[in-house]
Design a protein around this motif. Structure first.
Motif, short mmCIF file in Angstrom:
data_model
loop_
_atom_site.label_atom_id
_atom_site.label_comp_id
_atom_site.label_asym_id
_atom_site.label_seq_id
_atom_site.Cartn_x
_atom_site.Cartn_y
_atom_site.Cartn_z
N GLU A 73 0.82 -1.21 0.00
CA GLU A 73 0.00 0.00 0.00
C GLU A 73 0.85 1.26 0.00
N THR A 91 -4.31 -6.18 -0.12
CA THR A 91 -3.27 -5.51 0.65
C THR A 91 -2.97 -6.32 1.90
N ASP A 93 -3.25 -5.42 4.96
CA ASP A 93 -4.31 -5.26 5.95
C ASP A 93 -5.47 -6.22 5.71
N GLU A 94 -5.66 -6.61 4.46
CA GLU A 94 -6.77 -7.50 4.14
C GLU A 94 -6.46 -8.97 4.44
N ARG A 96 -3.90 -9.85 6.99
CA ARG A 96 -3.10 -10.01 8.21
C ARG A 96 -3.78 -10.90 9.25
N HIS A 97 -5.08 -11.07 9.16
CA HIS A 97 -5.79 -11.94 10.10
C HIS A 97 -5.75 -13.41 9.68
N GLU A 123 6.75 -1.41 5.47
CA GLU A 123 5.64 -2.34 5.26
C GLU A 123 6.16 -3.75 5.01
N GLU A 126 7.30 -5.21 8.24
CA GLU A 126 6.16 -5.65 9.05
C GLU A 126 5.61 -6.99 8.55
N TRP A 130 5.41 -10.48 10.57
CA TRP A 130 4.13 -11.18 10.63
C TRP A 130 4.26 -12.61 10.14
N TYR A 311 -1.25 -10.69 16.23
CA TYR A 311 -1.95 -10.07 15.11
C TYR A 311 -3.42 -10.51 15.08
#
Length: 311
Positions: A73, A91, A93-94, A96-97, A123, A126, A130, A311
């Motif tokens: 992003e 992305t 954020d979409e 990370r879960h 990014e 990160e 993760w 996370y």
């Protein structure tokens, strides 16, 4: 078994023309099979080329593979249309879960820059952090390998006097390693880069093992932390037959007087079709990774992977 890709992904048509079994999402959902979930962080400017190269190799397996693509992003690529990214990419954020069996971090055309100077470095860092709790095995390629070695182990990269450009002979450094199963004693792999890691810096890190290297200027090729299931690949086994040719032709037309890629053209004559020496190695490398370090090891229920994750 097929590789599952998003509906209408352009790479799917190319792979189907090569008789690689591709299954779209609609058909895959009708099968009662738990596919391997692979995340690809594609940092290359022209996304579809890298997609096709990687999917060709991931699809040459008896396993069903489901792929998600993400881009950064913090820097939106200018060579790929925004509607293409919106249709086929997500992305960080979409996703990370989510948790994944495997992840691939590609190369990027930023090797002349220091890592911290790259627009999307924070990014990518990160995402690599993760990956330690959300991915069972991570496969880093070229700049992605340099970035991973630097972020996880503090290993720097250095400019080389002459571009490492061509197809170089390599050998195995260890015996009976599953990732190298089926490899010949000597094998060839393409490289195209202006930077390198020094072998002595890698050897200083006790968690890392050099699995394969070149005695010529290409240096260490496969570096691994087997306990953490991290692989760092400095070359490009995934390259198409003409990738180096296209790079050479581009720079030649731009008046850059590029060096002829080594061990690539017959008699070093760019007017002749290049010789492909690395196709079997590429298929073995990716198939062995998927089988021995993803499919055979990852928990069936991915939610069991690192439940303590923040996370």
């Amino acid at each position: 078994m097929p590789i599952k890709v998003p509906n209408a992904l352009p790479a799917a048509h190319i792979l189907e023309s090569e008789n690689i079994f591709v299954m779209d999402a609609d058909r895959a959902y009708s099968q009662d099979i738990r596919p391997l979930k692979i995340l690809i962080l594609n940092l290359m400017p022209i996304k579809y080329i890298t997609e096709t190269q990687l999917l060709r190799l991931l699809g040459n397996s008896p396993l069903q593979v489901e792929v998600d693509f993400i881009y950064t992003e913090t820097y939106v690529p200018s060579h790929t249309p925004s509607d293409y990214l919106a249709q086929f990419y997500g992305t960080f954020d979409e996703v990370r879960h989510k948790k994944y069996d495997g992840m691939i971090i590609t190369g990027a055309p930023v090797e002349h820059m220091e890592f911290e100077e790259v627009a999307y470095w924070d990014e990518v860092a990160e995402i690599m952090e993760w990956s330690k709790t959300h991915v069972y095995s991570t496969f880093h390629i070229c700049w992605g390998a340099q970035a991973g070695l630097y972020y996880h182990y503090g290993i720097p990269k250095f400019q080389v006097p002459k571009k490492i450009f061509g197809v170089f002979k390599h050998h195995k450094c260890v015996e009976h390693e599953r990732l190298l199963r089926g490899f010949d004693d000597e094998f060839y792999v393409p490289h195209s880069r202006h930077t390198e890691e020094h072998k002595e810096d890698i050897l200083k890190v006790p968690e890392l093992t050099i699995l394969a290297e070149s005695d010529s200027e290409a240096g260490p090729y496969i570096i691994a932390n087997l306990e953490k299931r991290q692989f760092f690949i400095t070359g490009h086994a995934e390259y198409d037959p003409t990738t180096l040719k296209q790079e050479y032709d581009r720079d030649f037309k731009a008046g850059m007087n590029p060096q002829i890629p080594q061990n690539y053209y017959p008699d070093d004559d760019p007017s002749k079709p290049p010789i492909v020496r690395w196709r079997s190695v590429a298929h073995l490398l990716f198939a062995n990774w998927l089988n021995y370090y993803v499919y055979q090891e990852t928990p069936y229920e991915l939610d069991e992977l690192y439940k303590e994750s923040e996370y």
